[in-house]
Design an enzyme around this catalytic site. Structure first.
Site, short mmCIF file in Angstrom:
data_model
loop_
_atom_site.label_atom_id
_atom_site.label_comp_id
_atom_site.label_asym_id
_atom_site.label_seq_id
_atom_site.Cartn_x
_atom_site.Cartn_y
_atom_site.Cartn_z
N ASP A 141 8.57 7.61 0.97
CA ASP A 141 9.37 7.90 2.16
C ASP A 141 10.66 7.09 2.19
O ASP A 141 10.85 6.15 1.42
CB ASP A 141 8.56 7.60 3.42
N TYR B 67 -0.64 0.29 -4.12
CA TYR B 67 0.43 -0.04 -3.17
C TYR B 67 0.19 -1.43 -2.60
O TYR B 67 -0.95 -1.88 -2.49
CB TYR B 67 0.45 0.94 -2.01
#
Length: 249
Positions: free
Chosen positions: A52, A110
């Protein structure tokens, strides 16, 4: 024709995410333009993870097809000379033509980093989320433990998700605090939903300040309702660390 794999690191602060968009500067768009100029042919990369706006990466993966005679391992060096300083290709190599980074089995890792102190540190502002309320890391780790395994993560994805199947498998989820006051949530899974890691981070922050009990994370999973989980944490704290592909993929 051959297929080239790139390992791409970037500071996402100045970009509207990975995916190419009209009238917006994106990581994919910059790569396509630089590669097309370098190789003298129209190039469209395929990314493994469409991060994003504002999200960073140390190891996202992209592939593209080309007829160039430049040795695959040399492409990264030539390409980096054409890229801005906040996008750097770490490696380039040839892969089989059937290799597709979004269609083969992979494990993605992540990290969500939170600067947890009373006063912010300006040199960390781009790559951590500053949060001044004290976080109980032990509580956060307890809450994180309920996320490991195969679950329906409908409560932990954006209502805008286009995924019909919201079941995902999390291999590990840890929470640690460094001497520099950075709380790091590190999560590895075989797939993630839209905003899933940021919603997990926001929920664990709520656990860390006592708004949500650690054991309630299991109940949030069971409810399969986005409103049951915590807020979506801001993008600047999220970094895609690496993607490991199965050797048979």
């Amino acid at each position: 024709m051959k297929r080239i794999k790139l390992v791409v690191a970037y500071d996402g602060t100045n970009y509207c995410g990975w995916q190419a968009q009209p009238n917006a500067v994106t990581i994919e768009g910059v790569l396509n333009e630089a590669l097309s100029q370098l190789l003298g042919e129209e190039i469209c990369v395929i990314g493994a993870s469409r991060t994003d706006s504002g999200v960073h990466s140390l190891g996202n993966v992209a592939v593209f097809d080309t007829g160039t005679r430049i040795p695959p391992e040399k492409i990264c060096y030539a390409l980096n000379q054409r890229l801005p300083e906040d996008i750097v290709v770490q490696d380039s190599s040839e892969v089989p033509l059937q290799f597709h980074p979004r269609k083969c089995y992979s494990e993605k890792t992540y990290e969500y980093r939170i600067l947890n102190r009373k006063i912010p540190v300006p040199t960390l502002r781009r790559h951590t989320y500053f949060y001044y309320r004290s976080l109980d890391v032990s509580r956060m780790q307890q809450g994180a433990s309920y996320l490991v395994g195969r679950h329906d993560f409908k409560s932990f994805c954006s209502v805008k998700t286009q995924a019909e199947d919201t079941v995902r498998k999390i291999l590990s989820c840890s929470v640690e605090k460094s001497a520099e006051d950075v709380v790091t949530i590190r999560i590895t899974g075989t797939g993630f939903l839209y905003n899933m890691v940021r919603i997990i981070a926001g929920t664990l922050i709520s656990v860390g300040i006592g708004e949500i009990q650690p054991q309630a994370v299991a109940q949030i999973l069971e409810q399969k309702n986005r409103r049951a989980a915590g807020p979506t944490a801001p993008p600047e704290g999220l970094i895609m660390m690496k993607i490991n592909f199965h050797k048979n993929s």
